[in-house]
Design an enzyme around this catalytic site. Sequence first.
Site, short mmCIF file in Angstrom:
data_model
loop_
_atom_site.label_atom_id
_atom_site.label_comp_id
_atom_site.label_asym_id
_atom_site.label_seq_id
_atom_site.Cartn_x
_atom_site.Cartn_y
_atom_site.Cartn_z
N TYR A 48 -13.98 -1.40 10.10
CA TYR A 48 -12.57 -1.00 10.16
C TYR A 48 -12.02 -1.25 11.57
CZ TYR A 48 -8.61 2.36 9.90
OH TYR A 48 -7.38 2.98 9.92
N ASP A 90 -1.03 -7.41 -4.69
CA ASP A 90 -2.36 -7.38 -4.07
C ASP A 90 -2.24 -8.25 -2.81
OD1 ASP A 90 -4.94 -7.80 -3.24
OD2 ASP A 90 -5.74 -8.18 -5.25
N LEU A 102 1.44 3.50 -2.17
CA LEU A 102 1.00 4.71 -2.88
C LEU A 102 -0.15 5.40 -2.14
CD1 LEU A 102 1.23 3.48 -6.59
CD2 LEU A 102 3.00 4.47 -5.12
N GLY A 103 -0.33 5.08 -0.86
CA GLY A 103 -1.36 5.73 -0.05
C GLY A 103 -0.81 6.93 0.69
N GLN A 104 -1.62 7.45 1.62
CA GLN A 104 -1.26 8.69 2.32
C GLN A 104 0.04 8.53 3.11
OE1 GLN A 104 -3.91 10.04 5.45
NE2 GLN A 104 -3.09 12.12 5.39
N LYS A 134 -9.13 -3.75 13.04
CA LYS A 134 -7.94 -3.22 13.71
C LYS A 134 -7.70 -3.94 15.04
CE LYS A 134 -6.27 -0.44 10.72
NZ LYS A 134 -5.04 -0.85 10.02
N ASP A 153 1.96 -1.72 -4.60
CA ASP A 153 0.54 -1.35 -4.45
C ASP A 153 -0.24 -2.18 -5.47
OD1 ASP A 153 -2.00 0.27 -4.11
OD2 ASP A 153 -0.64 1.53 -2.95
N GLY A 207 0.83 -1.22 0.00
CA GLY A 207 0.00 0.00 0.00
C GLY A 207 0.85 1.26 0.00
#
Length: 318
Positions: free
Chosen positions: A143, A54, A10-12, A147, A34, A8
């Site tokens: 979510y 993935d 290319l995320g924030q 977590k 990503d 991941g």
Amino acid sequence: MRKVLITGSLGQIGTELTMKLRELYGNNNVVASDLVAKEGFEEIIQSGPFEVVDVINANQIAEVVKKHNINTIVHLAAILSAVGEQKPQLAWNVNMNGLYNVLEVAREEGCSVFTPSSIAAFGDSTPKDNTPQDTIQRPNTMYGVTKVAGELLCDYYFHRFGVDTRGVRFPGLISYKALPGGGTTDYAVHIYYEALKNKKYTSFIAKGTKMDMMYMPDAINAIIQLMEADGSKLKHRNAFNIAAMSFDPEEIAAAIRKYIPEFELDYDVDPVRQAIAESWPNSLDDSAAREEWGWNPKYDLDAMTKDMLEKLRIKLGL
Ligand code: NAD
Ligand code: SER
């Protein structure tokens, strides 16, 4: 020497963490990955190795880990809170099966794992103020469920298989490089863009709703500091409360008005994201992180606002 795979990326968080880790460990020692090589992320895709991974596909993770002799996986691929409520089945699949696949590959290939938890791991029955490190965790979002389960699964892999798993419970993260990926705290990023572009913002989170927040440079330091910490000193591996600031929409607007006095804030509250926000803590007790690995954030609301506005002005060409 660390050989890192970031999922991941290319995320924030990943867009900033990848470049920082490449600076620290060398470009070729940090493999970004990503779902696809998205447009607009050329800096990451071209400055070091990039692989399509993935996390639902365990074989893809294993192949990349073997190909690059990876010994550390930073697992960031996830579906965040607001999108998770729109697509709970997808959130379960990516967040739980993705983490399980990463932990299994780590067990088989001898990798350590860093993966973030969130303030979303708490719920309505958690003490709201100065939320303790060890307390009630009964979240009511998909979510949040993933977590809490993820924190437990990481603990399990450490105790049962000796996989060196570590993590923090991030609050809402504020940054100017990549846009946030569909969370409840995203308003606190959008507000800066709109303040600069239109001098007004309509908040989907209601007046008076406090949430814990953090500026990205502190979040990146937290990941690196905990990854590099002496494991024998860690009692809470997965996951540490960390905190930097806590505010509601009025308080962030007041901080922005110090630089843009005419800035206006109004409200069009989204009931889904508002309910999520109300179920989360107002502020966290991060004393375990401070004691066990020296957590010490640098940015408060005013310092972050000054930097965000300066950096965004340049990014937006204003
Ligand atoms: P993001 O949504 O910005 O990025 C997630 C990335 O994962 C995206 O680039 C997406 O393309 C990728 N992805 C989605 N499904 C995938 C799959 N099946 N396989 C591979 N990649 C996939 O998220 P972020 O803000 O960078 O968050 C990273 C981690 O930090 C997540 O675990 C998140 O829960 C946690 N976290 C973030 C915040 C925050 O405010 N940003 C706060 C608390 C915790
Ligand atoms: N920023 C994240 C979200 O709102 C918190 O985990 O989903």
